[in-house]
Design a protein around this motif. Structure first.
Motif, PDB file in Angstrom:
ATOM      1  N   THR A 250       0.832  -1.202   0.000  1.00  0.00           N
ATOM      2  CA  THR A 250       0.000   0.000   0.000  1.00  0.00           C
ATOM      3  C   THR A 250       0.866   1.252   0.000  1.00  0.00           C
ATOM      4  OG1 THR A 250      -1.760  -1.149   1.166  1.00  0.00           O
ATOM      5  CG2 THR A 250      -1.780   1.258   1.278  1.00  0.00           C
ATOM      6  N   LEU A 251       1.904   1.265   0.813  1.00  0.00           N
ATOM      7  CA  LEU A 251       2.807   2.418   0.850  1.00  0.00           C
ATOM      8  C   LEU A 251       3.537   2.586  -0.484  1.00  0.00           C
ATOM      9  CD1 LEU A 251       4.254   2.014   4.448  1.00  0.00           C
ATOM     10  CD2 LEU A 251       2.561   3.688   3.663  1.00  0.00           C
ATOM     11  N   LEU A 252       3.915   1.488  -1.102  1.00  0.00           N
ATOM     12  CA  LEU A 252       4.582   1.545  -2.401  1.00  0.00           C
ATOM     13  C   LEU A 252       3.650   2.120  -3.459  1.00  0.00           C
ATOM     14  CD1 LEU A 252       6.979   0.847  -4.259  1.00  0.00           C
ATOM     15  CD2 LEU A 252       5.982  -1.430  -4.506  1.00  0.00           C
ATOM     16  N   SER A 253       2.412   1.657  -3.502  1.00  0.00           N
ATOM     17  CA  SER A 253       1.483   2.187  -4.496  1.00  0.00           C
ATOM     18  C   SER A 253       1.154   3.650  -4.215  1.00  0.00           C
ATOM     19  CB  SER A 253       0.211   1.345  -4.570  1.00  0.00           C
ATOM     20  OG  SER A 253      -0.431   1.293  -3.333  1.00  0.00           O
ATOM     21  N   TRP A 254       1.063   4.024  -2.953  1.00  0.00           N
ATOM     22  CA  TRP A 254       0.836   5.428  -2.616  1.00  0.00           C
ATOM     23  C   TRP A 254       2.018   6.274  -3.083  1.00  0.00           C
ATOM     24  CZ3 TRP A 254       3.562   8.652   0.799  1.00  0.00           C
ATOM     25  CH2 TRP A 254       2.984   9.903   1.000  1.00  0.00           C
ATOM     26  N   GLY A 255       3.230   5.787  -2.847  1.00  0.00           N
ATOM     27  CA  GLY A 255       4.420   6.508  -3.288  1.00  0.00           C
ATOM     28  C   GLY A 255       4.465   6.667  -4.799  1.00  0.00           C
ATOM     29  N   LEU A 256       4.089   5.633  -5.522  1.00  0.00           N
ATOM     30  CA  LEU A 256       4.044   5.732  -6.979  1.00  0.00           C
ATOM     31  C   LEU A 256       3.004   6.751  -7.431  1.00  0.00           C
ATOM     32  CD1 LEU A 256       4.308   2.011  -8.107  1.00  0.00           C
ATOM     33  CD2 LEU A 256       5.924   3.829  -8.627  1.00  0.00           C
ATOM     34  N   SER A 257       1.861   6.778  -6.770  1.00  0.00           N
ATOM     35  CA  SER A 257       0.799   7.699  -7.186  1.00  0.00           C
ATOM     36  C   SER A 257       1.177   9.144  -6.891  1.00  0.00           C
ATOM     37  CB  SER A 257      -0.520   7.350  -6.502  1.00  0.00           C
ATOM     38  OG  SER A 257      -0.448   7.583  -5.117  1.00  0.00           O
ATOM     39  N   VAL A 258       1.817   9.377  -5.774  1.00  0.00           N
ATOM     40  CA  VAL A 258       2.216  10.750  -5.429  1.00  0.00           C
ATOM     41  C   VAL A 258       3.324  11.229  -6.363  1.00  0.00           C
ATOM     42  CG1 VAL A 258       3.366  12.135  -3.654  1.00  0.00           C
ATOM     43  CG2 VAL A 258       1.511  10.599  -3.027  1.00  0.00           C
ATOM     44  N   GLU A 259       4.249  10.356  -6.681  1.00  0.00           N
ATOM     45  CA  GLU A 259       5.376  10.733  -7.526  1.00  0.00           C
ATOM     46  C   GLU A 259       4.942  11.103  -8.940  1.00  0.00           C
ATOM     47  OE1 GLU A 259       9.382   8.660  -9.304  1.00  0.00           O
ATOM     48  OE2 GLU A 259       8.664   8.033  -7.338  1.00  0.00           O
TER      49      GLU A 259
END
Length: 96
Positions: A24-33
């Motif tokens: 979840t944190l990885l996908s959130w990081g990808l979306s924010v980036e």
């Protein structure tokens, strides 16, 4: 290490929950980036986030809905369903 933590770490569900949180944190990081990028990188990030989501669905299905212990046919149908739905959504997004 604390004995209670060792016992907790031995349980597969605990490991799966940690993997789900990290995913979840990885996908959130990808979306924010890539939120305002608007380029090909955004499409790649979106498909990667979809892929992470389907891996998470797989973990939930196998480990919390007990598909892991189900008959082989049900496990196979679940995996086929995951692949078909992922490919349908991802290809629809990429083509549109």
């Amino acid at each position: 290490m604390n004995p209670a933590l060792q016992t907790l770490a031995r349980h597969r569900q605990t490991t799966v929950v940690v993997v789900l949180v990290v995913a979840t944190l990885l996908s959130w990081g990808l979306s924010v980036e890539h939120a305002l990028d608007g380029s090909t990188g955004t499409k790649i990030a979106t498909v990667a986030i979809l892929g992470i989501a389907f891996v998470k669905v797989s973990f939930v299905g196998f480990d919390f809905m007990e598909i892991r212990g189900a008959p082989a046919v049900l496990r196979l149908l679940f995996q086929i369903w995951l692949v078909v739905v992922f490919l349908t959504i991802a290809l629809s997004y990429l083509i549109a």
